[in-house]
Design a protein around this motif. Structure first.
Motif, PDB file in Angstrom:
ATOM      1  N   ILE A  76       0.841  -1.211   0.000  1.00  7.92           N
ATOM      2  CA  ILE A  76       0.000   0.000   0.000  1.00  7.92           C
ATOM      3  C   ILE A  76       0.869   1.250   0.000  1.00  7.92           C
ATOM      4  N   PHE A  77       1.896   1.254   0.840  1.00 10.47           N
ATOM      5  CA  PHE A  77       2.780   2.427   0.892  1.00 10.47           C
ATOM      6  C   PHE A  77       3.686   2.504  -0.332  1.00 10.47           C
ATOM      7  N   LEU A  78       3.964   1.364  -0.947  1.00 14.13           N
ATOM      8  CA  LEU A  78       4.695   1.380  -2.209  1.00 14.13           C
ATOM      9  C   LEU A  78       3.888   2.122  -3.270  1.00 14.13           C
ATOM     10  N   TYR A  79       2.586   1.914  -3.260  1.00 12.57           N
ATOM     11  CA  TYR A  79       1.711   2.570  -4.235  1.00 12.57           C
ATOM     12  C   TYR A  79       1.636   4.078  -3.993  1.00 12.57           C
ATOM     13  N   TYR A  80       1.439   4.462  -2.734  1.00 17.23           N
ATOM     14  CA  TYR A  80       1.252   5.880  -2.415  1.00 17.23           C
ATOM     15  C   TYR A  80       2.562   6.655  -2.274  1.00 17.23           C
ATOM     16  N   THR A  81       3.618   5.981  -1.787  1.00 16.61           N
ATOM     17  CA  THR A  81       4.882   6.689  -1.538  1.00 16.61           C
ATOM     18  C   THR A  81       6.070   5.875  -2.072  1.00 16.61           C
ATOM     19  N   PRO A  82       6.218   5.794  -3.382  1.00 14.64           N
ATOM     20  CA  PRO A  82       7.324   5.005  -3.953  1.00 14.64           C
ATOM     21  C   PRO A  82       8.708   5.505  -3.551  1.00 14.64           C
ATOM     22  N   SER A  83       8.822   6.799  -3.226  1.00  9.75           N
ATOM     23  CA  SER A  83      10.122   7.366  -2.853  1.00  9.75           C
ATOM     24  C   SER A  83      10.283   7.488  -1.342  1.00  9.75           C
ATOM     25  N   LEU A  84       9.448   6.792  -0.578  1.00 15.96           N
ATOM     26  CA  LEU A  84       9.528   6.738   0.883  1.00 15.96           C
ATOM     27  C   LEU A  84       9.166   8.052   1.566  1.00 15.96           C
ATOM     28  N   GLU A  85       8.430   8.902   0.894  1.00 21.05           N
ATOM     29  CA  GLU A  85       7.948  10.135   1.507  1.00 21.05           C
ATOM     30  C   GLU A  85       6.711  10.622   0.763  1.00 21.05           C
ATOM     31  N   GLY A  86       5.932  11.449   1.451  1.00 25.15           N
ATOM     32  CA  GLY A  86       4.703  11.947   0.872  1.00 25.15           C
ATOM     33  C   GLY A  86       3.516  11.592   1.749  1.00 25.15           C
ATOM     34  N   GLU A  87       2.426  12.288   1.565  1.00 25.75           N
ATOM     35  CA  GLU A  87       1.250  12.076   2.405  1.00 25.75           C
ATOM     36  C   GLU A  87       0.351  10.992   1.814  1.00 25.75           C
ATOM     37  N   CYS A  88      -0.138  10.132   2.680  1.00 21.93           N
ATOM     38  CA  CYS A  88      -1.050   9.051   2.298  1.00 21.93           C
ATOM     39  C   CYS A  88      -2.408   9.276   2.954  1.00 21.93           C
ATOM     40  N   PRO A  89      -3.441   8.619   2.476  1.00 22.56           N
ATOM     41  CA  PRO A  89      -4.741   8.697   3.146  1.00 22.56           C
ATOM     42  C   PRO A  89      -4.619   8.233   4.603  1.00 22.56           C
ATOM     43  N   THR A  90      -5.416   8.813   5.470  1.00 23.65           N
ATOM     44  CA  THR A  90      -5.343   8.502   6.899  1.00 23.65           C
ATOM     45  C   THR A  90      -5.501   7.012   7.175  1.00 23.65           C
ATOM     46  N   TRP A  91      -6.386   6.358   6.407  1.00 18.30           N
ATOM     47  CA  TRP A  91      -6.655   4.945   6.670  1.00 18.30           C
ATOM     48  C   TRP A  91      -5.428   4.074   6.476  1.00 18.30           C
ATOM     49  N   THR A  92      -4.470   4.517   5.652  1.00 19.59           N
ATOM     50  CA  THR A  92      -3.279   3.692   5.410  1.00 19.59           C
ATOM     51  C   THR A  92      -2.416   3.570   6.668  1.00 19.59           C
ATOM     52  N   TYR A  93      -2.348   4.644   7.446  1.00 21.15           N
ATOM     53  CA  TYR A  93      -1.561   4.612   8.678  1.00 21.15           C
ATOM     54  C   TYR A  93      -2.238   3.731   9.722  1.00 21.15           C
ATOM     55  N   VAL A  94      -3.572   3.826   9.778  1.00 16.48           N
ATOM     56  CA  VAL A  94      -4.326   2.980  10.707  1.00 16.48           C
ATOM     57  C   VAL A  94      -4.173   1.513  10.314  1.00 16.48           C
ATOM     58  N   TYR A  95      -4.250   1.256   9.015  1.00 19.47           N
ATOM     59  CA  TYR A  95      -4.107  -0.125   8.545  1.00 19.47           C
ATOM     60  C   TYR A  95      -2.703  -0.654   8.829  1.00 19.47           C
ATOM     61  N   ALA A  96      -1.687   0.197   8.661  1.00 17.54           N
ATOM     62  CA  ALA A  96      -0.308  -0.223   8.936  1.00 17.54           C
ATOM     63  C   ALA A  96      -0.151  -0.606  10.403  1.00 17.54           C
TER      64      ALA A  96
END
Length: 394
Positions: A76-96
């Motif tokens: 999921i984070f590969l999709y949203y933040t391929p360069s290891l930085e950037g903002e993702c949807p809130t649910w991604t952090y909860v899911y992580a």
């Protein structure tokens, strides 16, 4: 029926020798987790959850499900933040956070399920630790995304250090014969802190980590990295002291003990030098592939060390896999020194692709081969519970 004896191939070399097979059958796990949270909170919780697990559910399958949970978070984070930085949807952090908690819980349940069904084996321990080893790479990259480390030195430092902490613990277990976790340790408190950080990011937003801390000119994520490294350094120091004591008791050579972790130091050292001196700044161009290459090679070396411990055999640190790796590295360095290769992004990308391919193939080979050889040597199943064991062991 006596399990078949594994013979050592003189050409392609099996991972489990004939002597190792005998020792595998005699192996008995020793270890303790002295964490108060583990003892008074997680253990009662896991004992309660254990009653809801079906008896046909194999312990190794439980371990694998936990690994798949953190892999899904990683993707999921590969999709949203391929360069290891950037903002993702809130649910991604909860899911992580949920995925990591699931991993920790299932990692604790697999051993309980094995004892419950009478299917405990050295293969289960090897499978468990092997998943922990690869999760070091997965977890460090996911955490780098969450605290906004990006493709710079912070993500590299986190990846190398997390692997180093795991290596130190495995090194100690090899010499002491026991995995004793201190009152504050990574698998318990460290994982819970990581879960808290992910939930905090969901609440505060990832920009929180790029804000200036109470220390002028120092970002919050830098402070977090510093605290994590310093706190876990005490654990590594304790591992070092315990190895010294074990070697003395065994009347062995501490210099030889140091050589056991030399390949890890060389691998991490070369990776660090490449990241710093890379003409095309390869770590910034392909941060994930760079970290995955290091992680796969480290995990393979760790599996060798674990297997040597389980088989009661001498650990040989310099493996055949390192030969092409070191050759390509030396070839690349010498070619640039001679000015043969132009400094181009495509050239370094090609070398990184080659490193990654060798690492990936070598890792998959050892995983499949060791699982097959150990299960054959012990005469056990891997992902199923035999009908005769599908009942509670009182």
């Amino acid at each position: 029926m006596t399990p078949p004896v594994m013979e050592k191939s003189m050409y392609f070399g099996k991972y489990v020798s004939q002597e190792g097979t005998k020792n595998l059958r005699l192996y008995s796990y020793k270890g303790n987790d002295h964490s108060l949270i583990y003892k008074h909170i997680l253990t009662p919780m896991n004992n309660y959850l254990l009653e809801y697990l079906p008896l046909w559910l194999a312990p190794n399958l439980i371990t694998l499900l936990g690994l798949l949970a953190v892999i899904s978070s990683h993707l999921i984070f590969l999709y949203y933040t391929p360069s290891l930085e950037g903002e993702c949807p809130t649910w991604t952090y909860v899911y992580a956070a949920f995925a990591l908690f699931a991993y920790q819980t299932l990692d604790n349940l697999d051993g309980k399920q094995a004892r419950r069904t009478g299917t405990s084996s050295p293969l289960g321990l090897l499978f468990d630790h092997g998943c922990d080893a690869i999760n070091c790479t997965i977890g460090s990259m996911t955490m780098s995304c969450i605290v906004q480390f990006g493709a710079g030195w912070k993500s590299l430092c986190l990846g190398l250090w997390v692997n180093a902490v795991f290596i130190a613990a495995t090194w100690e277990e090899y010499y002491t014969g026991s995995l004793d976790l201190p009152i504050l340790n990574g698998p318990t408190e460290g994982v819970l802190i990581a879960i808290f950080v992910k939930l905090l990011t969901a609440f505060m937003g990832p920009s929180f980590w790029l804000q200036e801390s109470v220390f002028p000119g120092v970002l919050n994520n830098t402070v977090f990295l510093g605290i994590m490294v310093v706190s876990s350094a005490f654990t590594v120091f304790a591992n070092f002291i315990n190895v010294v004591k074990a070697v003395r008791e065994q009347k062995g050579s501490f210099l030889v003990a140091i050589t056991r972790i030399t390949p890890f130091a060389i691998l991490d050292g070369l990776a660090l030098v490449w990241a710093i001196l890379s003409p095309a700044n390869i770590k910034h161009i392909h941060p994930r592939m760079f970290l995955w290459t290091i992680g796969l090679l480290t995990s393979k070396l760790v599996l060798h060390l674990m297997l040597a411990h389980l088989c009661g055999e001498e650990y040989h640190p310099f493996r055949k896999t390192l030969v092409p790796i070191f050759y390509v590295a030396a070839h690349w360095g010498f070619s640039h020194w001679q000015g043969i290769y132009p400094v181009q992004k495509e050239t370094e990308t090609l070398f990184l692709n080659e490193f990654f391919f060798i690492s990936f193939v070598a890792y998959i080979h050892i995983v499949i081969s060791v699982i097959y050889e150990v299960k054959t040597a012990l005469g056990i199943t891997v992902f199923t519970v035999p009908k005769a064991h599908q009942k509670k062991i009182v």
